[in-house]
Design an enzyme around this catalytic site. Sequence first.
Site, mmCIF file in Angstrom:
data_model
loop_
_atom_site.group_PDB
_atom_site.id
_atom_site.type_symbol
_atom_site.label_atom_id
_atom_site.label_comp_id
_atom_site.label_asym_id
_atom_site.label_seq_id
_atom_site.Cartn_x
_atom_site.Cartn_y
_atom_site.Cartn_z
ATOM 1 N N LYS A 1 0.957 -1.199 0.086
ATOM 2 C CA LYS A 1 0.096 -0.133 0.096
ATOM 3 C C LYS A 1 0.952 1.281 -0.004
ATOM 4 O O LYS A 1 0.400 2.449 0.615
ATOM 5 C CB LYS A 1 -1.238 0.003 1.176
ATOM 6 N N SER A 2 1.990 1.016 -0.708
ATOM 7 C CA SER A 2 2.720 2.404 -0.592
ATOM 8 C C SER A 2 3.067 2.918 -1.954
ATOM 9 O O SER A 2 4.064 3.997 -2.100
ATOM 10 C CB SER A 2 4.294 2.013 0.018
ATOM 11 N N HIS B 1 7.557 -7.370 -2.439
ATOM 12 C CA HIS B 1 7.507 -6.791 -1.025
ATOM 13 C C HIS B 1 8.408 -7.317 -0.034
ATOM 14 O O HIS B 1 8.383 -7.269 1.148
ATOM 15 C CB HIS B 1 6.162 -7.177 -0.300
ATOM 16 N N SER C 1 -4.955 3.057 3.914
ATOM 17 C CA SER C 1 -5.129 2.398 2.732
ATOM 18 C C SER C 1 -5.232 0.471 2.744
ATOM 19 O O SER C 1 -6.167 -0.074 2.033
ATOM 20 C CB SER C 1 -3.826 2.478 1.631
ATOM 21 N N TYR D 1 6.465 8.500 -1.815
ATOM 22 C CA TYR D 1 4.796 8.496 -2.374
ATOM 23 C C TYR D 1 4.374 9.960 -2.366
ATOM 24 O O TYR D 1 3.967 10.306 -3.393
ATOM 25 C CB TYR D 1 3.978 7.813 -1.631
ATOM 26 N N ASN E 1 -6.089 9.406 -14.450
ATOM 27 C CA ASN E 1 -5.941 8.362 -15.598
ATOM 28 C C ASN E 1 -5.559 6.816 -15.234
ATOM 29 O O ASN E 1 -6.059 6.077 -16.099
ATOM 30 C CB ASN E 1 -4.868 9.157 -16.215
ATOM 31 N N GLY F 1 -6.047 7.512 -3.280
ATOM 32 C CA GLY F 1 -4.396 8.147 -3.900
ATOM 33 C C GLY F 1 -4.290 9.615 -3.241
ATOM 34 O O GLY F 1 -3.814 10.420 -3.813
#
Length: 283
Positions: free
Chosen positions: A43-44, A98, A128, A182, A220, A248
């Site tokens: 989730k990163s 991971h 997330s 991120y 997008n 996001g």
Amino acid sequence: PDLSLYKYKGYYFGRLELRIGLLENLEDFEIREDDVFVITYPKSGTVWFQQILSLIYFEEHRKRAGSLDTNDQVPFLEYSIKHEDIVKRPSPRLFATHLPYYLFPSGMKNKKPKIIYVYRNPKDVVCSYYYFFKNVKLQVTGSFEKFFEQFLEGKVVGSLWFDHIKGWYEHKSLCNIQFMMYEEMKKDLRGSIVKVCKFLGKELSDEDMDAVVTQAMFDNMKSDPRANYDSLMELDGIPRNGHFLRKGTIGDWKNHMTVEQNERFDKIFQREMKDFPLKFIWD
Ligand code: PPS
């Protein structure tokens, strides 16, 4: 489907689609000098980078020509999502994983493949992750509160967030590694992609760079069947009430964590990440 955890050498994997054979023989996995790995705690920004690498490396992906999705271009190392033969892929092989540092094939120390480590502030990671279990994996985990505790105990795929990032950071001098944040990508996507291209030794024309940046933007990607994971999630036939590309954003934790949870988290963070040099952006 079996959504349980699989503990191997002290680290939690997801049992679903796990390549157990590969895992048990990871040391025999031959690393090539021109391999590229995107390494993340879940989730990163894994899928984000699968799309970015697909766009950088494959012209047809940039031009929306081919029919391959990001998982065909940048498969997971330890999960066999499309049952592809990852070993025999033509160079340069691009992988997502991971894996923690201590399980990564040690051939890496001589071959020095390119490693991109993507990290995200862990308060947003836990949020997330919660929605991923709730809406995507449809795993009954109960409340956010309960999941928050599970995350702090490291009883999730990826084990403890703190151990994952520290493990990689502490061994960075043994690797050819670029850390990417991120939140920085969110704030300056073009600048981040330029940085990654430099690291990868890839030069793109302005037009190609525009195409990469545009197609890596959240909205997008969310509407792009090659990048949004919707088709992959249909493979197992479970009806979902959520999407892989959920929100996001930066700072969603403020909508979920209580004052008490936040204070507790800060205390643990300060203890675990004392003297850790990488910066974090929380909102
Ligand atoms: S996984 O399961 O580990 O592969 O998940 P991962 O891809 O690492 O993380 C999923 C979160 O990344 C968000 N995401 C993005 N954010 C911003 N921009 C783009 N383009 C983008 N693509 C994916 C995705 O929405 C998940 O975060 P949340 O906060 O749940 O929306």
